[in-house]
Design a protein around this motif. Structure first.
Motif, PDB file in Angstrom:
ATOM      1  N   VAL A 325     -25.513  50.545   1.499  1.00 34.97           N
ATOM      2  CA  VAL A 325     -26.922  50.364   1.136  1.00 34.97           C
ATOM      3  C   VAL A 325     -27.680  49.625   2.234  1.00 34.97           C
ATOM      4  N   HIS A 326     -26.988  48.823   3.018  1.00 39.24           N
ATOM      5  CA  HIS A 326     -27.656  48.153   4.139  1.00 39.24           C
ATOM      6  C   HIS A 326     -28.220  49.148   5.153  1.00 39.24           C
ATOM      7  N   SER A 327     -27.743  50.376   5.170  1.00 38.55           N
ATOM      8  CA  SER A 327     -28.341  51.357   6.072  1.00 38.55           C
ATOM      9  C   SER A 327     -29.820  51.546   5.754  1.00 38.55           C
ATOM     10  N   TRP A 328     -30.178  51.404   4.478  1.00 35.83           N
ATOM     11  CA  TRP A 328     -31.582  51.468   4.064  1.00 35.83           C
ATOM     12  C   TRP A 328     -32.231  50.084   4.142  1.00 35.83           C
ATOM     13  N   PHE A 329     -31.632  49.122   3.455  1.00 35.97           N
ATOM     14  CA  PHE A 329     -32.188  47.772   3.388  1.00 35.97           C
ATOM     15  C   PHE A 329     -31.429  46.855   4.355  1.00 35.97           C
ATOM     16  N   GLY A 330     -32.011  46.616   5.514  1.00 37.63           N
ATOM     17  CA  GLY A 330     -31.383  45.765   6.518  1.00 37.63           C
ATOM     18  C   GLY A 330     -31.335  46.425   7.869  1.00 37.63           C
ATOM     19  N   ASP A 331     -30.911  47.710   7.898  1.00 43.14           N
ATOM     20  CA  ASP A 331     -30.818  48.427   9.161  1.00 43.14           C
ATOM     21  C   ASP A 331     -32.074  49.249   9.421  1.00 43.14           C
ATOM     22  N   SER A 332     -32.389  50.185   8.521  1.00 40.89           N
ATOM     23  CA  SER A 332     -33.629  50.946   8.678  1.00 40.89           C
ATOM     24  C   SER A 332     -34.838  50.029   8.486  1.00 40.89           C
ATOM     25  N   VAL A 333     -34.905  49.353   7.348  1.00 42.51           N
ATOM     26  CA  VAL A 333     -35.952  48.350   7.122  1.00 42.51           C
ATOM     27  C   VAL A 333     -35.318  46.981   7.333  1.00 42.51           C
ATOM     28  N   SER A 334     -35.653  46.356   8.440  1.00 40.90           N
ATOM     29  CA  SER A 334     -35.055  45.072   8.808  1.00 40.90           C
ATOM     30  C   SER A 334     -35.983  43.929   8.419  1.00 40.90           C
ATOM     31  N   PRO A 335     -35.428  42.742   8.209  1.00 39.96           N
ATOM     32  CA  PRO A 335     -36.277  41.616   7.786  1.00 39.96           C
ATOM     33  C   PRO A 335     -37.237  41.196   8.887  1.00 39.96           C
ATOM     34  N   ALA A 336     -38.437  40.847   8.493  1.00 43.02           N
ATOM     35  CA  ALA A 336     -39.407  40.344   9.464  1.00 43.02           C
ATOM     36  C   ALA A 336     -39.040  38.945   9.928  1.00 43.02           C
ATOM     37  N   ARG A 337     -38.421  38.169   9.036  1.00 41.38           N
ATOM     38  CA  ARG A 337     -37.950  36.817   9.334  1.00 41.38           C
ATOM     39  C   ARG A 337     -36.605  36.663   8.641  1.00 41.38           C
ATOM     40  N   TRP A 338     -35.811  35.704   9.087  1.00 39.40           N
ATOM     41  CA  TRP A 338     -34.518  35.505   8.441  1.00 39.40           C
ATOM     42  C   TRP A 338     -34.672  34.970   7.020  1.00 39.40           C
ATOM     43  N   SER A 339     -35.803  34.376   6.690  1.00 38.17           N
ATOM     44  CA  SER A 339     -36.026  33.946   5.318  1.00 38.17           C
ATOM     45  C   SER A 339     -36.219  35.122   4.371  1.00 38.17           C
ATOM     46  N   ASP A 340     -36.398  36.324   4.920  1.00 37.41           N
ATOM     47  CA  ASP A 340     -36.515  37.535   4.105  1.00 37.41           C
ATOM     48  C   ASP A 340     -35.165  38.189   3.848  1.00 37.41           C
ATOM     49  N   LEU A 341     -34.076  37.468   4.126  1.00 39.03           N
ATOM     50  CA  LEU A 341     -32.745  38.057   4.007  1.00 39.03           C
ATOM     51  C   LEU A 341     -32.451  38.585   2.613  1.00 39.03           C
ATOM     52  N   TRP A 342     -33.037  37.979   1.578  1.00 37.09           N
ATOM     53  CA  TRP A 342     -32.765  38.454   0.220  1.00 37.09           C
ATOM     54  C   TRP A 342     -33.101  39.933   0.059  1.00 37.09           C
ATOM     55  N   LEU A 343     -34.079  40.439   0.835  1.00 31.24           N
ATOM     56  CA  LEU A 343     -34.392  41.863   0.773  1.00 31.24           C
ATOM     57  C   LEU A 343     -33.184  42.704   1.170  1.00 31.24           C
ATOM     58  N   ASN A 344     -32.441  42.247   2.172  1.00 33.47           N
ATOM     59  CA  ASN A 344     -31.212  42.950   2.565  1.00 33.47           C
ATOM     60  C   ASN A 344     -30.133  42.793   1.511  1.00 33.47           C
ATOM     61  N   GLU A 345     -29.771  41.528   1.261  1.00 29.66           N
ATOM     62  CA  GLU A 345     -28.573  41.252   0.476  1.00 29.66           C
ATOM     63  C   GLU A 345     -28.798  41.447  -1.024  1.00 29.66           C
ATOM     64  N   GLY A 346     -29.990  41.119  -1.512  1.00 28.48           N
ATOM     65  CA  GLY A 346     -30.266  41.343  -2.930  1.00 28.48           C
ATOM     66  C   GLY A 346     -30.220  42.814  -3.287  1.00 28.48           C
ATOM     67  N   HIS A 347     -30.823  43.656  -2.434  1.00 31.00           N
ATOM     68  CA  HIS A 347     -30.774  45.095  -2.697  1.00 31.00           C
ATOM     69  C   HIS A 347     -29.351  45.635  -2.569  1.00 31.00           C
ATOM     70  N   ALA A 348     -28.625  45.193  -1.562  1.00 29.86           N
ATOM     71  CA  ALA A 348     -27.255  45.687  -1.389  1.00 29.86           C
ATOM     72  C   ALA A 348     -26.390  45.318  -2.587  1.00 29.86           C
ATOM     73  N   ASP A 349     -26.538  44.089  -3.093  1.00 23.39           N
ATOM     74  CA  ASP A 349     -25.759  43.685  -4.263  1.00 23.39           C
ATOM     75  C   ASP A 349     -26.241  44.404  -5.529  1.00 23.39           C
ATOM     76  N   TYR A 350     -27.538  44.581  -5.678  1.00 28.15           N
ATOM     77  CA  TYR A 350     -28.059  45.246  -6.874  1.00 28.15           C
ATOM     78  C   TYR A 350     -27.475  46.645  -7.015  1.00 28.15           C
ATOM     79  N   TYR A 351     -27.553  47.427  -5.944  1.00 28.71           N
ATOM     80  CA  TYR A 351     -27.060  48.804  -6.039  1.00 28.71           C
ATOM     81  C   TYR A 351     -25.535  48.857  -6.076  1.00 28.71           C
ATOM     82  N   ALA A 352     -24.879  47.917  -5.439  1.00 29.87           N
ATOM     83  CA  ALA A 352     -23.418  47.872  -5.517  1.00 29.87           C
ATOM     84  C   ALA A 352     -22.955  47.572  -6.935  1.00 29.87           C
TER      85      ALA A 352
END
Length: 508
Positions: A325-352
């Motif tokens: 899922v990080h291919s979509w959230f994190g790799d394709s759409v990357s965080p603007a700041r490191w404080s936006d990391l929840w967008l990567n990891e929250g989505h990856a955990d949600y779909y997992a």
């Protein structure tokens, strides 16, 4: 173009001598520059954007060091008499700007470059940096993963600049071409697609790879080892490339074979896979100190510890989905700041987690549905906020706490309960479409959610993302939150990450 360092007498200087020569080149640049990221303020550099990286890595098996050349195309945003790159632990031999020798020096974790003539705004310039690196060097943090027969790379979050000089912030994505030279008998691999193989007369081979789409520096993967490449075709003809330790190819095949069906599931929820290829790289080490996390979403080639992939499918499948899922959230759409990391990891955990429970695999606590798991996490909400801060307000020490993972997944579940499943899916796809191959912030996600749903969700999501107390869960007035001081074990695993920060993941 790629400048490939070819072996010749005296090319590889000792690291100590290189450091002496480096410090003598020009005076220190002084104060640390950076982009002012809220988590890593000194990362990144101002005054230019990186357009492309042409990287060459030449692995020397006798010394186990790497001779590197980085050719970086930059576009200045203002007149620059001096510019800086992030760099740490690299013994720099020479720097050129547009082919002309340039003065250089290091300070803190920066490589300061003073070109012969100031760079002009809007006119692209080419920086060439020649250096040597030791993947085994002891540094405050490192992106190198040394293995018995070579190395791999794990640059997330702030360590890609220990592997090559760069503008090391996910907001400055660029195109990458990577050449890897290794002795025959070893295989050099990198992100993207193999475009050329060049066999030299000295028993060494160079393989060149290109990524068609922009990539953040923290997602770069380069590896050398005794590997076997397994190629197959995924959904819609997507090339699948797994790079596996040759001695373990047979035992890891059952795990590798799961990717095709996982891609089909992920595409049904998130849309077409966003890159030119996908695959796994179980690197040739299970050493506990090599890297302390299980997998890392380096773009198009996910890094894994091989022993993890030997486990049964109900144990590894959700984690493999997380990384996919990080291919979509994190790799394709990357965080603007490191404080936006929840967008990567929250989505990856949600779909997992959704994948887990749809497959009928209960978790270790006996939860059998996503709602069951979210109710359990909701009960821990105040405790998590007390220990790790709000979901979208991390610091460097707790960046990879499970609050960014299952805490982020709980926020997404709350949003789905608020707007309904159909609207939630439209929010997700609209967000991915708007920011594909770029960057997005938490504010971007809140804005998209509000526009798609037709209601102002700023206050609702603001409370969930930044509040110190867990808000009420929509549709579940009977759910309660345990007191923050209650001695309940936190959901997730918190371990020391290879980058020197805490790296956690929900127990998927």
């Amino acid at each position: 173009m790629i400048i490939l360092l070819r072996p010749r007498a005296g090319l590889v200087l000792s690291l100590a001598l290189s450091a002496v020569l480096l410090s003598a080149s020009v005076p220190s640049a002084g104060a640390v520059d950076g982009l002012g990221d809220p988590v890593f303020p000194s990362l990144g550099n101002t005054g230019y954007r990186a357009l492309a990286y042409d990287l060459a890595f030449d692995y020397r098996a006798d010394s186990r060091t790497v001779d590197g050349t980085a050719v970086i195309t930059v576009r200045p945003e203002r007149t620059l008499a001096r510019l800086e790159l992030d760099a740490l632990g690299l013994a720099v031999r020479a720097v050129r700007v547009d082919g002309r020798p340039a003065d250089f020096a290091t300070h803190d974790e920066k490589l300061s470059v003073r070109p012969a003539e100031p760079l002009r705004p809007g006119a692209a310039a080419e920086l060439t940096v020649e250096y040597t690196a030791d993947p085994r060097a002891k540094l405050p943090h490192t992106g190198w993963v040394p293995t018995p027969d070579g190395f791999a790379v794990a640059g997330q979050p702030q360590s890609a600049h220990t592997v090559f000089p760069n503008n090391d912030h996910p907001s400055d994505k660029a195109l990458f071409t990577i050449a890897v030279t290794a002795p025959d008998g070893l295989l050099g691999v990198a992100n993207g697609e193999l475009t050329r193989t060049e066999r030299h007369g000295d028993g060494r081979t160079t393989r060149r790879y290109a990524s068609r789409l922009p990539m953040a520096t923290e997602l770069v993967q380069v590896s050398v080892g005794d590997y076997t490449v397994r190629e197959r075709t995924g959904p819609h003809g997507l090339p699948l490339r797994d790079v596996v330790p040759s001695s373990r190819a047979a035992e890891l095949e059952p795990a590798l074979a799961l990717t095709d069906d996982q891609l089909t599931w992920a595409e049904a929820h998130l849309g077409p896979f966003p890159f030119e290829a996908y695959g796994l790289l179980p690197t040739n080490t299970d050493a506990p100190d090599a890297f302390a996390f299980t997998g890392l979403e380096t773009q198009t080639l996910t890094l894994y510890k091989p022993n993890f992939l030997r486990r049964p499918e109900p144990e590894i499948g959700p984690h493999m989905m997380h990384e996919l899922v990080h291919s979509w959230f994190g790799d394709s759409v990357s965080p603007a700041r490191w404080s936006d990391l929840w967008l990567n990891e929250g989505h990856a955990d949600y779909y997992a987690l959704l994948y887990r429970y749809e497959r009928g695999w209960p978790d270790t606590r006996g939860n059998r549905t996503l709602t069951d798991r979210m109710r359990y996490l909701y009960g821990l909400g105040d405790r998590s906020r007390h220990g790790s801060g709000p979901v979208a307000a991390p610091n460097a020490a707790n960046l990879f706490d499970s609050q960014r993972y299952t805490g982020g997944a709980l926020v997404l579940f709350a949003l789905r309960e608020k707007v309904g499943a159909d609207t939630f899916e439209r929010i997700e796809r609209t967000f991915l479409d708007r920011h594909r191959y770029g960057n997005a912030s938490t504010e971007d996600y809140v804005r998209t959610a509000s526009q798609v749903s037709g209601q102002d969700l700023g206050g609702f999501l603001g409370d969930w993302l930044y509040g110190l107390r867990t808000p009420p869960m929509p549709g579940h007035p009977d759910w309660t939150v345990r007191p923050a001081g209650e001695a309940e074990p936190q959901d997730g695993v918190r371990v020391a990450g290879g980058a020197g920060v805490a790296r956690g993941s929900g127990t998927l």
